[in-house]
Scaffold this active site. Structure first.
Site, mmCIF file in Angstrom:
data_model
loop_
_atom_site.group_PDB
_atom_site.id
_atom_site.type_symbol
_atom_site.label_atom_id
_atom_site.label_comp_id
_atom_site.label_asym_id
_atom_site.label_seq_id
_atom_site.Cartn_x
_atom_site.Cartn_y
_atom_site.Cartn_z
ATOM 1 N N TYR A 2 0.838 -1.210 0.000
ATOM 2 C CA TYR A 2 0.000 0.000 0.000
ATOM 3 C C TYR A 2 0.867 1.253 0.000
ATOM 4 C CZ TYR A 2 -3.222 3.583 1.729
ATOM 5 O OH TYR A 2 -3.955 4.733 1.888
ATOM 6 N N LYS B 135 1.404 4.274 -2.850
ATOM 7 C CA LYS B 135 1.169 5.692 -2.605
ATOM 8 C C LYS B 135 2.406 6.525 -2.939
ATOM 9 C CE LYS B 135 -3.103 5.411 -1.388
ATOM 10 N NZ LYS B 135 -4.148 5.962 -2.281
#
Length: 277
Positions: free
Chosen positions: A180, A184
């Protein structure tokens, strides 16, 4: 609307967020939301749903886009009678094109976009396989760019703004959040690339800190979460990314500041207010 604390990064951190005094630069003067046309992608739940609701309450003409039609309809009802729900899969270019066409037909253009959708698995790096990596990057990075490409003509015509939700943990990824946080980091570089090629649009990434009420935690493995929570606390991750927690409404209020500020906010964090000492 709840309060939120924004701790600016990059140009905003030094108080040098770009103004519009220079000839030929984007017209990013103070722009209240009333009457503005705002697209929120990932509006069926969590932060995106709160952003759409707050924007609509402030008088914006809001398009809510998400994949889950039933939840999307509920979110649109919350946002009010003028909200426009459009089912959209950010991994399907035909679906994205249909979204852009609806925006043109119904609103005649667009003033701002908030990309809030994302895949947020809790998984150790050694357990992350190709399918998981592909799913995370496709939604969090590729989908963001595809939606941006589709609505770019509208944003350029209005000299508008686009905000992409990132994570405050970028640069210091939490154990268990590697895919994750990596996605990002890639998203933030993607935003900078769009900004470099299309200076007439104000592109921003918002590094979001800990938020309650997103529903993300319900999908995580409880045993793994229990193991990692102790690691996060012992290594100071929870303090560095907060300290504390925001509600989705507080987070939404911080994000919407980027749509109404009299300056172009490039990269900023949305964090909980400092804890009392």
């Amino acid at each position: 609307m709840g309060q939120s604390e924004e701790s600016a990064r990059g140009t905003a951190a030094s108080g040098t967020a770009e103004s519009t005094a220079a000839e030929g630069s984007p017209d990013h003067r103070a722009a209240p939301l009333h009457g503005r046309r705002v697209l929120v992608v990932g509006a069926s739940s969590g932060i995106g749903r709160a952003v759409a609701r707050h924007a609509a309450q402030a008088g914006a003409r809001v398009v809510l886009a998400a994949r889950r039609a039933e939840l999307l309809a509920e979110a649109a009802d919350e946002a009010g009678p003028d909200a426009l729900p459009v089912t959209c899969d950010v991994l399907d270019e035909t679906s994205i094109a249909a979204l852009a066409a609806r925006i043109a037909d119904e609103l005649g253009g667009l003033d701002a976009m908030v990309y809030a959708t994302g895949v947020d698995p809790l998984v150790r790096m050694a357990d992350a396989d190709a399918e998981l990596w592909g799913r995370v990057l496709a939604t969090n990075v590729v989908g963001a760019s595809l939606v941006c490409r589709a609505v770019l003509p509208h944003l350029e015509a209005s000299r508008g703004r686009a905000v992409f939700l990132s994570a405050s943990a970028v640069g210091r990824p939490l154990p268990g959040m590697g895919p994750y946080d990596a996605s990002k980091a890639a998203l933030e570089e993607m935003v900078r690339a769009w900004r470099a090629e299309h200076a007439g649009v104000c592109f921003a990434s918002a590094g979001v800190g800990p938020v309650l009420g997103t529903g993300v935690h319900a999908q995580w493995d409880r045993d793994l979460l229990g193991e990692l929570t102790g690691v996060w606390e012992n290594r100071g991750y929870l303090y560095d990314n907060g300290p504390g927690w925001m509600t989705v409404d507080e987070c939404a209020a911080g994000i919407l500041n980027a749509l109404t500020a009299p300056v172009c906010m490039h990269d900023f964090d949305v964090l909980p207010l400092p804890a009392a000492t």
